[in-house]
Design a protein around this motif. Structure first.
Motif, PDB file in Angstrom:
ATOM      1  N   GLY A 224      -0.040  -4.003  -8.759  1.00 39.93           N
ATOM      2  CA  GLY A 224      -0.966  -3.714  -9.843  1.00 39.93           C
ATOM      3  C   GLY A 224      -0.295  -3.218 -11.107  1.00 39.93           C
ATOM      4  O   GLY A 224      -0.881  -2.440 -11.867  1.00 39.93           O
ATOM      5  N   ILE A 225       0.955  -3.666 -11.349  1.00 35.95           N
ATOM      6  CA  ILE A 225       1.681  -3.257 -12.540  1.00 35.95           C
ATOM      7  C   ILE A 225       2.193  -4.486 -13.270  1.00 35.95           C
ATOM      8  O   ILE A 225       2.258  -5.587 -12.702  1.00 35.95           O
ATOM      9  CB  ILE A 225       2.877  -2.321 -12.208  1.00 35.95           C
ATOM     10  N   ALA A 226       2.548  -4.311 -14.534  1.00 33.63           N
ATOM     11  CA  ALA A 226       3.141  -5.404 -15.291  1.00 33.63           C
ATOM     12  C   ALA A 226       4.649  -5.396 -15.074  1.00 33.63           C
ATOM     13  O   ALA A 226       5.270  -4.330 -14.996  1.00 33.63           O
ATOM     14  CB  ALA A 226       2.833  -5.243 -16.778  1.00 33.63           C
ATOM     15  N   PRO A 227       5.274  -6.559 -14.972  1.00 30.78           N
ATOM     16  CA  PRO A 227       6.731  -6.583 -14.858  1.00 30.78           C
ATOM     17  C   PRO A 227       7.379  -6.123 -16.153  1.00 30.78           C
ATOM     18  O   PRO A 227       6.777  -6.232 -17.235  1.00 30.78           O
ATOM     19  CB  PRO A 227       7.043  -8.054 -14.568  1.00 30.78           C
ATOM     20  N   THR A 228       8.586  -5.619 -16.039  1.00 32.37           N
ATOM     21  CA  THR A 228       9.353  -5.152 -17.189  1.00 32.37           C
ATOM     22  C   THR A 228      10.502  -6.116 -17.433  1.00 32.37           C
ATOM     23  O   THR A 228      11.279  -6.406 -16.520  1.00 32.37           O
ATOM     24  CB  THR A 228       9.909  -3.737 -16.934  1.00 32.37           C
TER      25      THR A 228
ATOM     26  N   ASP B 158       0.830  -1.203   0.000  1.00 34.81           N
ATOM     27  CA  ASP B 158       0.000   0.000   0.000  1.00 34.81           C
ATOM     28  C   ASP B 158       0.865   1.253   0.000  1.00 34.81           C
ATOM     29  O   ASP B 158       0.558   2.229  -0.702  1.00 34.81           O
ATOM     30  CB  ASP B 158      -0.932   0.005   1.210  1.00 34.81           C
ATOM     31  N   ARG B 159       1.912   1.235   0.779  1.00 35.35           N
ATOM     32  CA  ARG B 159       2.831   2.372   0.827  1.00 35.35           C
ATOM     33  C   ARG B 159       3.507   2.575  -0.529  1.00 35.35           C
ATOM     34  O   ARG B 159       3.598   3.707  -1.022  1.00 35.35           O
ATOM     35  CB  ARG B 159       3.870   2.140   1.925  1.00 35.35           C
ATOM     36  N   LEU B 160       3.981   1.491  -1.131  1.00 41.06           N
ATOM     37  CA  LEU B 160       4.669   1.607  -2.411  1.00 41.06           C
ATOM     38  C   LEU B 160       3.728   2.091  -3.518  1.00 41.06           C
ATOM     39  O   LEU B 160       4.160   2.781  -4.447  1.00 41.06           O
ATOM     40  CB  LEU B 160       5.292   0.267  -2.798  1.00 41.06           C
ATOM     41  N   LYS B 161       2.454   1.728  -3.424  1.00 39.96           N
ATOM     42  CA  LYS B 161       1.493   2.213  -4.425  1.00 39.96           C
ATOM     43  C   LYS B 161       1.145   3.683  -4.206  1.00 39.96           C
ATOM     44  O   LYS B 161       0.730   4.367  -5.141  1.00 39.96           O
ATOM     45  CB  LYS B 161       0.224   1.353  -4.376  1.00 39.96           C
TER      46      LYS B 161
ATOM     47  N   VAL C 165       9.237  -3.082 -11.743  1.00 40.80           N
ATOM     48  CA  VAL C 165       9.709  -4.405 -11.330  1.00 40.80           C
ATOM     49  C   VAL C 165      10.350  -5.065 -12.537  1.00 40.80           C
ATOM     50  O   VAL C 165       9.681  -5.322 -13.541  1.00 40.80           O
ATOM     51  CB  VAL C 165       8.562  -5.270 -10.787  1.00 40.80           C
ATOM     52  N   GLY C 166      11.648  -5.320 -12.456  1.00 39.14           N
ATOM     53  CA  GLY C 166      12.389  -5.890 -13.569  1.00 39.14           C
ATOM     54  C   GLY C 166      12.649  -7.372 -13.399  1.00 39.14           C
ATOM     55  O   GLY C 166      12.898  -7.848 -12.292  1.00 39.14           O
TER      56      GLY C 166
END
Length: 272
Positions: free
Chosen positions: A242-246, A208-211, A219-220
């Motif tokens: 809630g993001i796609a990895p890179t 929650d903090r990171l969002k 995120v690699g």
């Protein structure tokens, strides 16, 4: 063109940090754990053509000494070290790329001091707490630490590679992990097994903090790391955020094995 490197030391609570600065321009921090500044030399040299690049040895490793070598090195502590380095340079906010345990360090940095980093790229953090088989992974970590402290260095590395799901030819393990037994290598290896592995693997990110922080979180994952522990943990982290990895070229240490390809992808991520 060879870009000059300035190497200095910074006193921080409980430690004295070795750090290196190259180039000029926007600030980029490259951080590992237990990997030290040497692992990022090639990538740092490429980025330093138009960036100020900061690299460092994490506390307790190589040239960064600690006052109490029998104490654990925690992600929170290493994040504070990075914050003090960034504040000392006063050239930010920065891009912070951390790999492996260094990825955990920069995530902890984003949680604690987001004003210091506008972008954090967490490349393959080994966050066991995010995985359903965390209990088995904890047990495996305890087994490898116990083996190492009992003097079974080869056995500890075999257990480490097995838990990490990193395929490694059995005939190469001894050559790679037992060929260099210099006093510094042994000291760093001991510090890693005895005082870094547990705290790093069991660190729990505050999703929650990171969002909520203004810092951009990336995120690699290495394209060749499929199925490995850090691939699974990174995908779990990305899903939690809630993001796609890179995807990045190579595997867990793609930045060292093919720094030119890694740099191209990294620049694309930063421009994006």
């Amino acid at each position: 063109m060879t870009i000059p490197v300035t190497a200095r030391q910074l006193a921080v609570p409980g430690a004295r940090l070795h750090y290196e600065v190259r180039g000029s321009g926007p600030l980029v921090l490259l951080a590992g754990a237990p990997m030290d500044a040497r692992s990022f030399e090639a990538l740092a040299g490429l980025l330093a053509r138009d960036h100020t690049v900061l690299t460092t040895d994490p506390r307790g490793i190589n040239r960064s000494s600690v006052e109490h070598p029998d104490r654990d090195s925690t992600p929170r502590e290493r994040a504070d070290d990075l914050a003090r380095l960034l504040t000392h340079l006063d050239a930010g906010p920065a891009v912070a790329l951390g790999s492996s345990g260094g990825a955990v360090s920069v995530l902890a940095l984003a949680q604690a001091r987001p004003e210091l980093v506008h972008t954090v790229i967490a490349h393959e953090p080994p966050l066991q707490e995010l995985l359903e088989d965390r209990a088995e992974l904890y047990a495996a970590t305890e087994e490898m630490v116990a083996a190492y402290l009992a003097g079974d260095v080869l056995g500890a590395w075999v257990k480490f590679l097995r838990a990490a799901n990193i395929p490694f030819p059995p005939e190469m393990i001894e050559q790679v992990f037992l060929s260099d037994r210099s006093p510094q290598t042994v000291a760093d290896e001991h510090f890693q097994f005895a005082h870094m592995l547990r705290a790093t693997a069991r660190w729990v990110p505050d999703l929650d903090r990171l969002k909520a922080v203004p810092t951009r979180i990336v995120v690699g994952i290495g394209e060749d790391s499929t199925g490995q522990l850090c691939d699974r943990a990174s995908r779990a982290l990305a899903a939690g955020l809630g993001i796609a990895p890179t995807m990045f070229p190579g595997d867990h240490i793609g930045f060292a094995e093919d720094p030119a390809a890694f740099e191209v992808r990294l620049r694309g991520v930063l421009e994006g």
